[in-house]
Every structure is written in structure tokens, then in C-alpha cells.
Design an enzyme around this catalytic site. Sequence first.
Site, mmCIF file in Angstrom:
data_model
loop_
_atom_site.group_PDB
_atom_site.id
_atom_site.type_symbol
_atom_site.label_atom_id
_atom_site.label_comp_id
_atom_site.label_asym_id
_atom_site.label_seq_id
_atom_site.Cartn_x
_atom_site.Cartn_y
_atom_site.Cartn_z
ATOM 1 C CG ASP A 35 37.189 7.256 61.643
ATOM 2 O OD1 ASP A 35 38.410 7.047 60.906
ATOM 3 O OD2 ASP A 35 36.281 6.652 61.631
ATOM 4 C CB ILE A 153 30.945 8.203 54.447
ATOM 5 C CG1 ILE A 153 32.014 7.822 54.261
ATOM 6 C CG2 ILE A 153 29.458 7.811 54.402
ATOM 7 C CD1 ILE A 153 32.601 6.019 55.364
ATOM 8 C CD GLU A 207 38.240 4.174 54.372
ATOM 9 O OE1 GLU A 207 36.537 4.282 53.819
ATOM 10 O OE2 GLU A 207 38.331 3.903 55.806
#
Length: 316
Positions: A35, A153, A207
Site C-alpha cells: 500500500d 480506511i 478500495e
Amino acid sequence: MKKLLILSVILCVLNIQVTASAAFWNVTGEKMIHDPSIIKEGNSWYVFGTGEAGKNGIRVLRSDNGVNWYTTPVIFPTAPSWWKTYVPNHESNQWAPDIQYYNGRYWLYYSVSSFGSNNSLIGLLSTESITSGQWRDDGLVVRSTSSSNFNAIDGDLVIDKDGNPWLSYGSFWSGIKLTRLDKNTMKPTGTVYSIATRPNSPNNAIEAPSITYKDGYYYLFVSFDRCCQGVDSTYKIAYGRSKTITGPYLDKNGVSMMNGGGTIFDAGNSRWKGPGHQDIYNNNVIVRHSYDAENNGMPTLLINDLYWDSQGWPSY
């Protein structure tokens, strides 16, 4: 003359090959990251990423030339006590940081959660200098609970064409959200917009939003499907664009990202599996992680030059 013509053709071919391969940064040194978010301060590059499983903190890599990377001390070697007020059973490592420079400071958004849960929060740190290693804890930004229809998140700071800060975020559940931020506190104010969802995919597998503005359009990059399963990961990067930051974001076929739309940008290959959780820097660099099939599926830093075609669509 014929020899000169042949030589010219050969040089052209070589030039094309060099140009094509130059888009991929030949990253060396420490490459393990998950990430990633990238930024440059002075002559130094920094990548912030999810901390190693079972260890505290946010992982930080540094490079003094953009090629050779090395580790620097983690952020949050000790967890602040206030996290447990909102996420009592949070994992020790923090997820999906996003770093951006705005209004004289570097702002670092990060996630605190546990895998598969939407009992989560996005927190905020800031500093005048990354190199100093001195971070101010700016506290809670947004949270979600088990009764929420979203997951707090994967925060991503974006500055609109008028200089106003916004935060996009979200993972699975009802998809990607967007909210305006106060310029002083860098925390939400006003309406929360829904800008992307995948109603026909299992568990709404979308996401990791990243929004950038270029030449009259806002471009929304997201990650589809599943990360975190090594070479079995199905992660892939998709995108759409909109004239306004709040949407609607449409893919190349005109399908709204609120209806499952999204043009695939990178779905990986035989070596690089499940590329995703992308970050755009300065509209000419894209960073993401991918699982290396030639190195036991290690989550690996990938960096490319980012290009835009004559219709304004991104490529690499």
C-alpha cells in the site's frame, strides 16, 4: 546510403525500446512494501506503506536517487492509547498511509483496523519536514463501526483545482467516499459523497482510491478485487474520470463507477501478481505494490512514469 538507412532504422528501434523500458523504474535495495504512497522532499524520495504484519508502525522507505531504496525508522513504534477508544482490537501495524504536501506541511493519513472488519479509523499526522522525523499527532479524522455501511480506511488527500483539500476513502461495504476538508484542521466538514461502488461484484470488492486533477478532469484510480494473498491475489487497478470532483466518474466506455464501471489500468502479468493500492505523484509517476512470483510472492514496490494519451486517458 543503404547502410546509413539500415543504421538509422536500427537506431530508431533501439530508441523505441529504450523509451518503452524507461517508463519502469529499476528499483533496487529494499523493495518490500504494501500500500505505498510516494513523495519527494528536496532531493530525497520517500515511500510510506503498511507496516509489517505483527510489528508496530508505518513502514517508511527512502531513496536519494529514486532507484536505490533503504528503510528508515517506522512511524508509531508504540501505538497511541487513543486508538483503542475507537478500535479496541486493532492490529499492531497501521495500514495504507497517504502522504501529501499542502499549505506548508506534509500531511500523512493512515488507517487503524483489523482485517475483514469495518470497525476502523483514519488518523492524521503532519510535519514541516519529513527528513526531520518529527511528526505532530493530529488525531482522529473519520471512523466507522460495525453498524456503518462503509469502512474508514485507505484515506487519500486530494487538492482540487481551486486549492481546496478533500479526502477520499473506503474499502468494500458501500464503496468509495469523498468529503471536503477544513483547510486549517484538514478534517472533514460538510457532505459525504459516494463516488464509486461495485454492486455486482462479490462483497463490493473496491478500495484504495487515489484522485488526481489534470487538464479539466479529476481521475479516480481504485483497486478492484482481493489483495494480501501473495501470488493468488486478484488485485487490479481501474480508473474513471469526471469534470467535477464529486463525480460522476465514468470509464472509457462511459460506464459510471457508481455502477461498477472502471477501465483496467494494470492487472499484472506472469511475474507481477495482483498489482494495486496505487498512488499518483505530480501526474507523472504512479506507484503501487505487486506480488513477485519470482520471490515467493513478496509484496514489492513498483514505480512507473505515468503517461496520458491524446484523449487524456492514463497509461504507463
